[in-house]
Write a protein that holds these residues in place. Structure first.
Motif, PDB file in Angstrom:
ATOM      1  N   GLU A 162      -8.735   1.722  -4.328  1.00 18.68           N
ATOM      2  CA  GLU A 162     -10.081   1.875  -3.776  1.00 18.68           C
ATOM      3  C   GLU A 162     -10.073   2.261  -2.298  1.00 18.68           C
ATOM      4  O   GLU A 162     -10.909   3.019  -1.834  1.00 18.68           O
ATOM      5  CB  GLU A 162     -10.904   0.588  -3.955  1.00 18.68           C
ATOM      6  CG  GLU A 162     -11.403   0.359  -5.364  1.00 18.68           C
ATOM      7  CD  GLU A 162     -10.365  -0.320  -6.241  1.00 18.68           C
ATOM      8  OE1 GLU A 162      -9.214  -0.470  -5.804  1.00 18.68           O
ATOM      9  OE2 GLU A 162     -10.715  -0.713  -7.384  1.00 18.68           O
ATOM     10  N   HIS A 163      -9.103   1.733  -1.528  1.00 13.62           N
ATOM     11  CA  HIS A 163      -9.136   1.961  -0.081  1.00 13.62           C
ATOM     12  C   HIS A 163      -8.106   2.993   0.343  1.00 13.62           C
ATOM     13  O   HIS A 163      -7.824   3.148   1.520  1.00 13.62           O
ATOM     14  CB  HIS A 163      -8.913   0.644   0.667  1.00 13.62           C
ATOM     15  CG  HIS A 163      -9.926  -0.390   0.289  1.00 13.62           C
ATOM     16  ND1 HIS A 163     -11.266  -0.261   0.606  1.00 13.62           N
ATOM     17  CD2 HIS A 163      -9.828  -1.533  -0.440  1.00 13.62           C
ATOM     18  CE1 HIS A 163     -11.931  -1.277   0.113  1.00 13.62           C
ATOM     19  NE2 HIS A 163     -11.083  -2.073  -0.541  1.00 13.62           N
ATOM     20  N   LEU A 164      -7.567   3.683  -0.632  1.00 23.60           N
ATOM     21  CA  LEU A 164      -6.483   4.623  -0.354  1.00 23.60           C
ATOM     22  C   LEU A 164      -7.054   5.993   0.006  1.00 23.60           C
ATOM     23  O   LEU A 164      -7.990   6.468  -0.629  1.00 23.60           O
ATOM     24  CB  LEU A 164      -5.640   4.747  -1.632  1.00 23.60           C
ATOM     25  CG  LEU A 164      -4.144   4.837  -1.457  1.00 23.60           C
ATOM     26  CD1 LEU A 164      -3.639   3.659  -0.633  1.00 23.60           C
ATOM     27  CD2 LEU A 164      -3.489   4.850  -2.819  1.00 23.60           C
ATOM     28  N   ASP A 165      -6.459   6.612   0.998  1.00 25.38           N
ATOM     29  CA  ASP A 165      -6.863   7.963   1.346  1.00 25.38           C
ATOM     30  C   ASP A 165      -5.894   8.927   0.664  1.00 25.38           C
ATOM     31  O   ASP A 165      -4.752   8.565   0.395  1.00 25.38           O
ATOM     32  CB  ASP A 165      -6.784   8.124   2.871  1.00 25.38           C
ATOM     33  CG  ASP A 165      -7.791   9.161   3.342  1.00 25.38           C
ATOM     34  OD1 ASP A 165      -8.461   9.756   2.468  1.00 25.38           O
ATOM     35  OD2 ASP A 165      -7.904   9.356   4.561  1.00 25.38           O
ATOM     36  N   GLY A 166      -6.315  10.129   0.400  1.00 25.19           N
ATOM     37  CA  GLY A 166      -5.426  11.120  -0.189  1.00 25.19           C
ATOM     38  C   GLY A 166      -4.405  11.592   0.825  1.00 25.19           C
ATOM     39  O   GLY A 166      -4.531  11.315   2.017  1.00 25.19           O
ATOM     40  N   PRO A 167      -3.358  12.293   0.377  1.00 28.83           N
ATOM     41  CA  PRO A 167      -2.359  12.810   1.300  1.00 28.83           C
ATOM     42  C   PRO A 167      -2.993  13.858   2.212  1.00 28.83           C
ATOM     43  O   PRO A 167      -3.855  14.597   1.762  1.00 28.83           O
ATOM     44  CB  PRO A 167      -1.318  13.439   0.374  1.00 28.83           C
ATOM     45  CG  PRO A 167      -2.052  13.752  -0.884  1.00 28.83           C
ATOM     46  CD  PRO A 167      -3.109  12.701  -1.009  1.00 28.83           C
ATOM     47  N   PRO A 168      -2.587  13.908   3.486  1.00 31.62           N
ATOM     48  CA  PRO A 168      -3.152  14.930   4.383  1.00 31.62           C
ATOM     49  C   PRO A 168      -2.628  16.307   3.982  1.00 31.62           C
ATOM     50  O   PRO A 168      -1.421  16.507   3.875  1.00 31.62           O
ATOM     51  CB  PRO A 168      -2.626  14.503   5.758  1.00 31.62           C
ATOM     52  CG  PRO A 168      -1.420  13.687   5.490  1.00 31.62           C
ATOM     53  CD  PRO A 168      -1.551  13.096   4.117  1.00 31.62           C
ATOM     54  N   MET A 197      -9.117   7.944  -9.465  1.00 34.18           N
ATOM     55  CA  MET A 197      -8.761   6.716  -8.765  1.00 34.18           C
ATOM     56  C   MET A 197      -8.383   5.634  -9.770  1.00 34.18           C
ATOM     57  O   MET A 197      -9.099   5.380 -10.732  1.00 34.18           O
ATOM     58  CB  MET A 197      -9.957   6.247  -7.942  1.00 34.18           C
ATOM     59  CG  MET A 197      -9.658   5.087  -7.036  1.00 34.18           C
ATOM     60  SD  MET A 197     -11.170   4.458  -6.331  1.00 34.18           S
ATOM     61  CE  MET A 197     -11.862   3.650  -7.768  1.00 34.18           C
ATOM     62  N   ARG A 198      -7.195   5.015  -9.548  1.00 30.56           N
ATOM     63  CA  ARG A 198      -6.779   3.907 -10.406  1.00 30.56           C
ATOM     64  C   ARG A 198      -7.187   2.590  -9.744  1.00 30.56           C
ATOM     65  O   ARG A 198      -7.427   2.538  -8.546  1.00 30.56           O
ATOM     66  CB  ARG A 198      -5.252   3.906 -10.577  1.00 30.56           C
ATOM     67  CG  ARG A 198      -4.777   4.645 -11.821  1.00 30.56           C
ATOM     68  CD  ARG A 198      -4.672   6.111 -11.583  1.00 30.56           C
ATOM     69  NE  ARG A 198      -4.015   6.800 -12.686  1.00 30.56           N
ATOM     70  CZ  ARG A 198      -3.901   8.109 -12.750  1.00 30.56           C
ATOM     71  NH1 ARG A 198      -4.405   8.871 -11.782  1.00 30.56           N
ATOM     72  NH2 ARG A 198      -3.307   8.683 -13.756  1.00 30.56           N
ATOM     73  N   PRO A 199      -7.213   1.506 -10.531  1.00 31.14           N
ATOM     74  CA  PRO A 199      -7.510   0.188  -9.937  1.00 31.14           C
ATOM     75  C   PRO A 199      -6.520  -0.102  -8.817  1.00 31.14           C
ATOM     76  O   PRO A 199      -5.324   0.154  -8.963  1.00 31.14           O
ATOM     77  CB  PRO A 199      -7.321  -0.774 -11.111  1.00 31.14           C
ATOM     78  CG  PRO A 199      -7.487   0.066 -12.346  1.00 31.14           C
ATOM     79  CD  PRO A 199      -7.023   1.426 -11.986  1.00 31.14           C
ATOM     80  N   GLU A 231       0.828  -1.196   0.000  1.00 33.60           N
ATOM     81  CA  GLU A 231       0.000   0.000   0.000  1.00 33.60           C
ATOM     82  C   GLU A 231       0.872   1.260   0.000  1.00 33.60           C
ATOM     83  O   GLU A 231       0.544   2.253  -0.630  1.00 33.60           O
ATOM     84  CB  GLU A 231      -0.896  -0.007   1.232  1.00 33.60           C
ATOM     85  CG  GLU A 231      -2.173   0.763   0.979  1.00 33.60           C
ATOM     86  CD  GLU A 231      -3.159   0.567   2.112  1.00 33.60           C
ATOM     87  OE1 GLU A 231      -3.044   1.297   3.100  1.00 33.60           O
ATOM     88  OE2 GLU A 231      -4.028  -0.317   2.004  1.00 33.60           O
ATOM     89  N   GLU A 232       2.019   1.177   0.690  1.00 32.41           N
ATOM     90  CA  GLU A 232       2.902   2.354   0.823  1.00 32.41           C
ATOM     91  C   GLU A 232       3.373   2.877  -0.525  1.00 32.41           C
ATOM     92  O   GLU A 232       3.276   4.057  -0.820  1.00 32.41           O
ATOM     93  CB  GLU A 232       4.129   1.981   1.678  1.00 32.41           C
ATOM     94  CG  GLU A 232       3.815   1.872   3.143  1.00 32.41           C
ATOM     95  CD  GLU A 232       3.228   3.154   3.724  1.00 32.41           C
ATOM     96  OE1 GLU A 232       3.843   4.220   3.526  1.00 32.41           O
ATOM     97  OE2 GLU A 232       2.148   3.098   4.341  1.00 32.41           O
ATOM     98  N   SER A 233       3.879   1.919  -1.355  1.00 30.26           N
ATOM     99  CA  SER A 233       4.450   2.361  -2.631  1.00 30.26           C
ATOM    100  C   SER A 233       3.380   2.962  -3.530  1.00 30.26           C
ATOM    101  O   SER A 233       3.627   3.907  -4.256  1.00 30.26           O
ATOM    102  CB  SER A 233       5.142   1.189  -3.342  1.00 30.26           C
ATOM    103  OG  SER A 233       4.184   0.191  -3.605  1.00 30.26           O
ATOM    104  N   THR A 234       2.163   2.408  -3.471  1.00 34.29           N
ATOM    105  CA  THR A 234       1.096   2.927  -4.318  1.00 34.29           C
ATOM    106  C   THR A 234       0.786   4.365  -3.929  1.00 34.29           C
ATOM    107  O   THR A 234       0.581   5.230  -4.766  1.00 34.29           O
ATOM    108  CB  THR A 234      -0.183   2.086  -4.151  1.00 34.29           C
ATOM    109  OG1 THR A 234       0.193   0.742  -4.004  1.00 34.29           O
ATOM    110  CG2 THR A 234      -1.071   2.270  -5.351  1.00 34.29           C
ATOM    111  N   ARG A 235       0.771   4.607  -2.620  1.00 31.70           N
ATOM    112  CA  ARG A 235       0.454   5.942  -2.176  1.00 31.70           C
ATOM    113  C   ARG A 235       1.545   6.920  -2.621  1.00 31.70           C
ATOM    114  O   ARG A 235       1.255   8.014  -3.103  1.00 31.70           O
ATOM    115  CB  ARG A 235       0.325   5.971  -0.647  1.00 31.70           C
ATOM    116  CG  ARG A 235       0.217   7.389  -0.131  1.00 31.70           C
ATOM    117  CD  ARG A 235       0.046   7.421   1.345  1.00 31.70           C
ATOM    118  NE  ARG A 235      -1.305   7.018   1.710  1.00 31.70           N
ATOM    119  CZ  ARG A 235      -1.743   6.987   2.967  1.00 31.70           C
ATOM    120  NH1 ARG A 235      -0.936   7.316   3.950  1.00 31.70           N
ATOM    121  NH2 ARG A 235      -2.952   6.623   3.239  1.00 31.70           N
ATOM    122  N   ALA A 236       2.801   6.473  -2.503  1.00 34.77           N
ATOM    123  CA  ALA A 236       3.909   7.334  -2.919  1.00 34.77           C
ATOM    124  C   ALA A 236       3.764   7.689  -4.394  1.00 34.77           C
ATOM    125  O   ALA A 236       3.963   8.841  -4.802  1.00 34.77           O
ATOM    126  CB  ALA A 236       5.235   6.636  -2.686  1.00 34.77           C
TER     127      ALA A 236
END
Ligand code: CUA
Length: 370
Positions: free
Chosen positions: A93-99, A88-90, A3-8
């Motif tokens: 779905e459960h990712l939150d945006g950066p604060p 949103m990419r596939p 999940e970390e890398s996707t958010r980055a």
């Protein structure tokens, strides 16, 4: 992939690509704004301008286009680019945006700029309004009283102490006219699109505006307030004449009734030969403001095409003069199938003289009832 890398990855999209995206947005926004403004100025939004007021209002409209198109383009461009870049990419779905905390400078700008624009445009609008409502600097002002009622307008004049009314509006070119607008029943709205001016006729009070017509010709008078079943047909004509023709019209209207009623050729017949019933049918009774029958009724002999009321060739076929008279004087007594009560003005008995009603009955009996 965690999940970390996707958010980055998601974060970086707005970062590294950011400068290029902003450049793209500026280019797209500029082109769209210029095209939008050009289109807005090229499109013929309104009928031909026919008054000094119209010119000022049209200029104001152009300024509004020039100011509002870039604002619309700016908002749309930001929304569209944001949807493209931050969608949103596939797997997200459960990712939150950066604060984020917000951007003070941006918030100040997007509050201050629209506020300044609004104040500036309101000031300009106020100045235009003040200007077009101004009384003429010198000379007495012509006043026309406009009375709305379901579903017709009556225009009342006081020319040189002589009072008269007309179902059609006549004004001289190049002179300021003050319209005092009132109503006998419900809300109406007195509008001549060519002059751009428009105001409600409000029960119990008198409203007004001024117009200085600058173009000769005939223009539609429209009711712009939903006032009942006949609202869409509450239309008459404003005639702008040059000074000599207007004076001649006033003279005709203020002449002794006997002289004004004569001159009829066709129609009528019988004892009421002095009244031209066909002309009455197609043009109305201008002295009292009775609207022309043909505006609402189709009648083959008169060549009228109105569709508000029943086609007279049909509904009067085989009817006797008493029925025709009742239909004119008490229109709601018997309603033709498919039509409604209360559409036809019930005051023709007051607006038309007895010889005029007789002539109409004769004429209708002759051309429609046989
Ligand atoms: Cu009168 Cu609409």
């Amino acid at each position: 992939m965690g999940e970390e890398s996707t958010r980055a990855e998601a974060d970086s999209r707005g970062g590294r690509g950011g400068r290029r995206t902003i450049q793209q947005m500026v280019v797209v926004g500029l082109i769209a704004s210029l095209l939008g403004i050009a289109l807005g100025l090229v499109i013929d939004w309104f009928p031909t301008a026919g008054s000094t007021q119209a010119d000022k209002i049209d200029t104001f409209w152009d300024v509004l286009i020039i100011c509002s198109v870039p604002v619309f383009v700016l908002v749309s461009t930001v929304v569209l680019f944001a949807a493209r870049d931050f969608r949103m990419r596939p797997g997200e779905e459960h990712l939150d945006g950066p604060p984020i905390h917000g951007n003070t400078r941006l918030e100040v700008v997007w509050t201050a700029v629209p506020a300044i624009m609004l104040v500036a445009l309101c000031t300009y609008a106020y100045l235009v309004l003040h200007d077009i409502e101004k009384a003429p600097a010198k000379g007495p002002e012509r006043v026309v009283t406009v009375t709305g009622q379901q579903f017709t307008w009556t225009f009342s004049y006081n020319e040189g102490g002589k009072k008269f009314s007309s179902a059609q509006l006549y004004v001289p070119k190049g002179e300021s006219v003050r319209f005092n607008v009132q109503t006998r029943d419900v809300l109406h709205d007195f509008w001549v699109p060519a002059w751009r001016m428009k105001i409600d006729a409000v029960p119990g009070i008198q409203t007004h505006y001024r117009v200085t017509p600058t173009r000769l010709g005939s223009y539609p008078v429209v009711c712009a307030e939903l006032c009942g079943l006949g609202h869409a047909f509450m239309r008459q004509t404003a005639h702008v004449l040059d000074a000599p023709h207007f004076a001649a019209w006033v003279k005709k209207m203020t002449a002794a009734p006997a002289a004004a009623a004569g001159g009829g050729a066709a129609g009528g017949g019988g004892q009421a030969a002095a009244v031209d019933a066909k002309a009455l049918f197609t043009q109305g009774e201008s002295k009292t403001g009775a609207t022309a029958c043909g505006g609402c009724h189709k009648l083959t002999d008169a060549g009228t095409q109105g569709g508000v009321g029943p086609q007279l060739d049909k509904v009067l076929k085989g009817k006797d003069p008493a029925f025709i008279r009742q239909s004119i004087l008490q229109p709601d007594a018997e309603i033709a199938q498919g039509f409604n009560k209360g559409i036809m003005p019930a005051n023709y008995g007051q607006l038309l003289s007895k010889p005029e009603v007789d002539a109409l009955v004769n004429y209708l009996e002759k051309v429609a009832a046989k």
